[in-house]
Design an enzyme around this catalytic site. Structure first.
Site, PDB file in Angstrom:
ATOM      1  N   HIS A   1      -4.449  -4.264  -2.112  1.00  0.00           N
ATOM      2  CA  HIS A   1      -4.784  -3.895  -0.737  1.00  0.00           C
ATOM      3  C   HIS A   1      -4.950  -2.398  -0.551  1.00  0.00           C
ATOM      4  CE1 HIS A   1      -2.862  -7.958   0.608  1.00  0.00           C
ATOM      5  NE2 HIS A   1      -4.076  -8.098   0.109  1.00  0.00           N
TER       6      HIS A   1
ATOM      7  N   ALA B   1      15.296  -8.751  -3.283  1.00  0.00           N
ATOM      8  CA  ALA B   1      14.649  -8.263  -4.507  1.00  0.00           C
ATOM      9  C   ALA B   1      15.529  -7.250  -5.250  1.00  0.00           C
ATOM     10  CB  ALA B   1      13.306  -7.629  -4.143  1.00  0.00           C
TER      11      ALA B   1
ATOM     12  N   ASN C   1      13.075 -14.479  -2.657  1.00  0.00           N
ATOM     13  CA  ASN C   1      12.949 -14.147  -1.238  1.00  0.00           C
ATOM     14  C   ASN C   1      14.185 -14.648  -0.515  1.00  0.00           C
ATOM     15  OD1 ASN C   1      11.998 -14.076   1.560  1.00  0.00           O
ATOM     16  ND2 ASN C   1       9.949 -13.867   0.674  1.00  0.00           N
TER      17      ASN C   1
ATOM     18  N   GLY D   1       9.158 -11.071  -2.521  1.00  0.00           N
ATOM     19  CA  GLY D   1       9.078 -10.340  -1.257  1.00  0.00           C
ATOM     20  C   GLY D   1       7.780 -10.503  -0.525  1.00  0.00           C
ATOM     21  N   THR D   2       7.202 -11.719  -0.593  1.00  0.00           N
ATOM     22  CA  THR D   2       5.994 -11.939   0.199  1.00  0.00           C
ATOM     23  C   THR D   2       6.102 -13.254   0.960  1.00  0.00           C
ATOM     24  OG1 THR D   2       3.577 -12.158   0.165  1.00  0.00           O
ATOM     25  CG2 THR D   2       4.740 -12.968  -1.774  1.00  0.00           C
ATOM     26  N   SER D   3       5.590 -13.235   2.185  1.00  0.00           N
ATOM     27  CA  SER D   3       5.608 -14.462   2.997  1.00  0.00           C
ATOM     28  C   SER D   3       4.547 -15.435   2.510  1.00  0.00           C
ATOM     29  CB  SER D   3       5.341 -14.102   4.464  1.00  0.00           C
ATOM     30  OG  SER D   3       4.076 -13.453   4.570  1.00  0.00           O
TER      31      SER D   3
ATOM     32  N   VAL E   1       0.841  -1.209   0.000  1.00  0.00           N
ATOM     33  CA  VAL E   1       0.000   0.000   0.000  1.00  0.00           C
ATOM     34  C   VAL E   1       0.876   1.260   0.000  1.00  0.00           C
ATOM     35  CG1 VAL E   1      -1.911  -1.169   1.165  1.00  0.00           C
ATOM     36  CG2 VAL E   1      -0.140  -0.055   2.541  1.00  0.00           C
TER      37      VAL E   1
ATOM     38  N   CYS F   1     -24.299  15.404   3.069  1.00  0.00           N
ATOM     39  CA  CYS F   1     -23.553  16.378   3.897  1.00  0.00           C
ATOM     40  C   CYS F   1     -22.052  16.071   3.919  1.00  0.00           C
ATOM     41  CB  CYS F   1     -24.089  16.365   5.331  1.00  0.00           C
ATOM     42  SG  CYS F   1     -23.975  14.736   6.113  1.00  0.00           S
TER      43      CYS F   1
HETATM   44  C1  BV8 Z   1     -10.642 -11.332   2.683  1.00  0.00           C
HETATM   45  C2  BV8 Z   1      -3.542  -3.354   3.999  1.00  0.00           C
HETATM   46  C3  BV8 Z   1     -12.815 -12.131   2.516  1.00  0.00           C
HETATM   47  C4  BV8 Z   1      -3.739  -2.900   5.415  1.00  0.00           C
HETATM   48  C5  BV8 Z   1      -3.273  -5.778   4.165  1.00  0.00           C
HETATM   49  C6  BV8 Z   1      -8.156 -17.690   2.909  1.00  0.00           C
HETATM   50  C7  BV8 Z   1      -8.851 -17.126   1.856  1.00  0.00           C
HETATM   51  C8  BV8 Z   1      -9.370 -15.837   1.960  1.00  0.00           C
HETATM   52  C9  BV8 Z   1      -9.162 -15.092   3.138  1.00  0.00           C
HETATM   53  C10 BV8 Z   1      -8.457 -15.656   4.167  1.00  0.00           C
HETATM   54  C11 BV8 Z   1      -7.976 -16.950   4.057  1.00  0.00           C
HETATM   55  N1  BV8 Z   1      -7.356 -17.242   5.231  1.00  0.00           N
HETATM   56  C12 BV8 Z   1      -7.441 -16.164   6.059  1.00  0.00           C
HETATM   57  C13 BV8 Z   1      -8.104 -15.197   5.437  1.00  0.00           C
HETATM   58  C14 BV8 Z   1      -8.397 -13.899   6.027  1.00  0.00           C
HETATM   59  C15 BV8 Z   1      -7.295 -12.875   5.793  1.00  0.00           C
HETATM   60  C16 BV8 Z   1      -5.905 -13.427   5.825  1.00  0.00           C
HETATM   61  O1  BV8 Z   1      -5.328 -13.749   4.803  1.00  0.00           O
HETATM   62  N2  BV8 Z   1      -5.369 -13.516   7.038  1.00  0.00           N
HETATM   63  C17 BV8 Z   1      -4.000 -14.003   7.204  1.00  0.00           C
HETATM   64  C18 BV8 Z   1      -3.307 -13.206   8.303  1.00  0.00           C
HETATM   65  C19 BV8 Z   1      -4.066 -15.479   7.531  1.00  0.00           C
HETATM   66  N3  BV8 Z   1      -7.509 -12.200   4.525  1.00  0.00           N
HETATM   67  C20 BV8 Z   1      -8.324 -11.142   4.508  1.00  0.00           C
HETATM   68  O2  BV8 Z   1      -8.941 -10.742   5.465  1.00  0.00           O
HETATM   69  C21 BV8 Z   1      -8.480 -10.444   3.163  1.00  0.00           C
HETATM   70  N4  BV8 Z   1      -9.885 -10.272   2.904  1.00  0.00           N
HETATM   71  O3  BV8 Z   1     -10.233 -12.447   2.589  1.00  0.00           O
HETATM   72  O4  BV8 Z   1     -11.959 -11.019   2.599  1.00  0.00           O
HETATM   73  C22 BV8 Z   1     -14.181 -11.639   2.424  1.00  0.00           C
HETATM   74  C23 BV8 Z   1     -15.022 -12.288   1.564  1.00  0.00           C
HETATM   75  C24 BV8 Z   1     -16.328 -11.857   1.475  1.00  0.00           C
HETATM   76  C25 BV8 Z   1     -16.752 -10.751   2.216  1.00  0.00           C
HETATM   77  C26 BV8 Z   1     -15.880 -10.090   3.064  1.00  0.00           C
HETATM   78  C27 BV8 Z   1     -14.569 -10.531   3.175  1.00  0.00           C
HETATM   79  C28 BV8 Z   1      -7.884  -9.042   3.213  1.00  0.00           C
HETATM   80  C29 BV8 Z   1      -6.394  -9.122   3.334  1.00  0.00           C
HETATM   81  C30 BV8 Z   1      -5.782  -7.723   3.160  1.00  0.00           C
HETATM   82  C31 BV8 Z   1      -5.244  -7.228   4.478  1.00  0.00           C
HETATM   83  N5  BV8 Z   1      -4.563  -5.937   4.290  1.00  0.00           N
HETATM   84  N6  BV8 Z   1      -2.715  -4.567   3.975  1.00  0.00           N
HETATM   85  C32 BV8 Z   1      -2.490  -2.227   5.946  1.00  0.00           C
HETATM   86  O5  BV8 Z   1      -1.442  -2.262   5.291  1.00  0.00           O
HETATM   87  O6  BV8 Z   1      -2.586  -1.660   7.053  1.00  0.00           O
HETATM   88  S1  BV8 Z   1      -2.304  -7.146   4.160  1.00  0.00           S
HETATM   89  C33 BV8 Z   1      -0.695  -6.799   4.586  1.00  0.00           C
HETATM   90  O7  BV8 Z   1      -0.047  -8.078   4.558  1.00  0.00           O
HETATM   91  C34 BV8 Z   1       0.142  -5.949   3.666  1.00  0.00           C
HETATM   92  O8  BV8 Z   1      -0.540  -5.503   2.512  1.00  0.00           O
HETATM   93  C35 BV8 Z   1       1.269  -6.910   3.260  1.00  0.00           C
HETATM   94  O9  BV8 Z   1       1.780  -6.642   2.007  1.00  0.00           O
HETATM   95  C36 BV8 Z   1       0.504  -8.163   3.266  1.00  0.00           C
HETATM   96  C37 BV8 Z   1       1.130  -9.484   3.133  1.00  0.00           C
HETATM   97  O10 BV8 Z   1       2.302  -9.548   3.818  1.00  0.00           O
HETATM   98  P1  BV8 Z   1       3.648  -9.582   2.936  1.00  0.00           P
HETATM   99  O11 BV8 Z   1       3.564  -8.554   1.870  1.00  0.00           O
HETATM  100  O12 BV8 Z   1       3.908 -10.971   2.522  1.00  0.00           O
HETATM  101  O13 BV8 Z   1       4.650  -9.065   3.984  1.00  0.00           O
HETATM  102  P2  BV8 Z   1       5.313  -9.933   5.122  1.00  0.00           P
HETATM  103  O14 BV8 Z   1       5.860  -8.970   6.100  1.00  0.00           O
HETATM  104  O15 BV8 Z   1       4.375 -11.009   5.548  1.00  0.00           O
HETATM  105  O16 BV8 Z   1       6.504 -10.692   4.389  1.00  0.00           O
HETATM  106  C38 BV8 Z   1       7.574  -9.938   3.862  1.00  0.00           C
HETATM  107  C39 BV8 Z   1       8.408 -10.915   3.076  1.00  0.00           C
HETATM  108  O17 BV8 Z   1       9.479 -10.197   2.474  1.00  0.00           O
HETATM  109  C40 BV8 Z   1       9.036 -12.013   3.924  1.00  0.00           C
HETATM  110  O18 BV8 Z   1       8.845 -13.257   3.286  1.00  0.00           O
HETATM  111  C41 BV8 Z   1      10.526 -11.651   3.939  1.00  0.00           C
HETATM  112  O19 BV8 Z   1      11.352 -12.824   3.949  1.00  0.00           O
HETATM  113  C42 BV8 Z   1      10.662 -10.952   2.606  1.00  0.00           C
HETATM  114  N7  BV8 Z   1      11.774 -10.017   2.492  1.00  0.00           N
HETATM  115  C43 BV8 Z   1      12.360  -9.275   3.470  1.00  0.00           C
HETATM  116  N8  BV8 Z   1      13.354  -8.523   2.907  1.00  0.00           N
HETATM  117  C44 BV8 Z   1      13.366  -8.793   1.572  1.00  0.00           C
HETATM  118  C45 BV8 Z   1      12.361  -9.748   1.304  1.00  0.00           C
HETATM  119  N9  BV8 Z   1      12.122 -10.218   0.064  1.00  0.00           N
HETATM  120  C46 BV8 Z   1      12.881  -9.758  -0.937  1.00  0.00           C
HETATM  121  N10 BV8 Z   1      13.871  -8.841  -0.765  1.00  0.00           N
HETATM  122  C47 BV8 Z   1      14.126  -8.344   0.475  1.00  0.00           C
HETATM  123  N11 BV8 Z   1      15.104  -7.435   0.646  1.00  0.00           N
END
Ligand code: BV8
Length: 247
Positions: free
Chosen positions: A124, A237, A219, A193-195, A108, A139
């Site tokens: 997102h 990346a 990654n 770059g995503t987990s 984002v 309003c």
């Molecule tokens: C929804 C905005 C349904 C907010 C974010 C199965 C199917 C569907 C849904 C679910 C499901 N299981 C669970 C769910 C629910 C939930 C979910 O997924 N929960 C997780 C925690 C289990 N999903 C939702 O709620 C989604 N909505 O499903 O709606 C629905 C249907 C009908 C009606 C109503 C609803 C909404 C999900 C969106 C959430 N919002 N962001 C904000 O930013 O404040 S998500 C947030 O996590 C960020 O956007 C982030 O990008 C995202 C994912 O994380 P990553 O990008 O992977 O980041 P992370 O830190 O995890 O990892 C970083 C990686 O980078 C690591 O691997 C690291 O090793 C690597 N790295 C580090 N340095 C480097 C590198 N890589 C390369 N180079 C480097 N230098």
């Protein structure tokens, strides 16, 4: 050439031959710009909360000023941040190969767009924009707000909230459908770059693999999508993308 070198060479060849290249990025692609990833520990007042506990409609309704201030803190920390070589490699490749790349991001932070990428599918939302918490009435005019925090309509009290997708909220339908089409049609998908922890975004890699694409994880660490990938390139990346996308 070592195994990694052979792997990179294979990925470069497959990208060169691909009519459609899909790229799915996460917070790690912005890590080398100094933007903490979602897994990194939160700082300051919010240190004792996990993002999943703050980035929800329930958290905002329960503590609007506290959650609003978390987003203000994140916006301010982005103000001086620059895109990095990973963002730029993606934007440059797309410019050299018009119409062949679909860039899908979970981020984002707007850094892909700042690097010059266009048509980014921002699943997102956008940290730098606001929207109304409740459907706006006549309003509600975002040019006329009570300061808050959070800012609100002075007439009906409707709150402003960040224009991001919270946990439990639907993703923007058009962006998600376009991302799913790209995952179904691409010959190569780079998952950078995503987990792979957050759905339905992470599911796009599964769709690509099932549709016959060659899936590459980029990654430094293991991810939940490693098992879906044909190849996992262990590295950052900003180091790997310029090498994979140089032609
Ligand atoms: C929804 C905005 C349904 C907010 C974010 C199965 C199917 C569907 C849904 C679910 C499901 N299981 C669970 C769910 C629910 C939930 C979910 O997924 N929960 C997780 C925690 C289990 N999903 C939702 O709620 C989604 N909505 O499903 O709606 C629905 C249907 C009908 C009606 C109503 C609803 C909404 C999900 C969106 C959430 N919002 N962001 C904000 O930013 O404040 S998500 C947030 O996590 C960020 O956007 C982030 O990008 C995202 C994912 O994380 P990553 O990008 O992977 O980041 P992370 O830190 O995890 O990892 C970083 C990686 O980078 C690591 O691997 C690291 O090793 C690597 N790295 C580090 N340095 C480097 C590198 N890589 C390369 N180079 C480097 N230098």
């Amino acid at each position: 050439m070592n195994a990694d070198g052979l792997d990179e060479a294979e990925v470069r060849e497959r990208i060169a031959a691909a009519r459609c290249l899909a790229v799915l990025t996460g917070a790690g692609v912005s890590a080398e710009s100094g933007v903490p990833t979602f897994r990194d520990a939160q700082t300051g007042l919010w240190a004792r909360f996990r993002p999943e506990e703050l980035a929800t409609p329930e958290a905002f309704r329960a503590r609007p000023a506290f959650v609003w201030d978390w987003y203000l803190h994140r916006r301010r920390s982005l103000a001086d941040v620059k895109s990095n070589a990973a963002h730029e490699a993606l934007a440059d490749w797309a410019r050299r190969h018009p119409g062949r790349m679909t860039l899908i991001t979970q981020n984002v932070d707007g850094l892909h767009q700042r690097a010059g990428s266009t048509g980014v599918l921002a699943l997102h939302g956008d940290l730098m924009r606001d929207q109304w918490l409740e459907p706006p009435r006549d309003c509600c005019d975002d040019g006329e707000l009570d300061a808050g925090p959070p800012p609100r309509c002075p007439h009906c009290g409707n709150l402003r909230r960040p224009a991001v997708v919270w946990f439990g909220e639907m993703l923007p339908v058009d962006a998600l459908e376009a991302a799913q089409r790209a995952a179904q049609r691409c010959q190569v998908m780079l998952v950078v770059g995503t987990s792979g922890a957050v759905h339905p975004a992470a599911g796009l890699a599964i769709t690509a693999r099932r549709s016959g694409a060659f899936v590459v994880v980029v990654n430094p660490d293991q991810t939940e999508l490693d098992a879906v990938a044909d190849l996992c390139l262990r590295g950052s990346a900003a180091t790997l993308l310029p090498r994979l996308l140089s032609d």
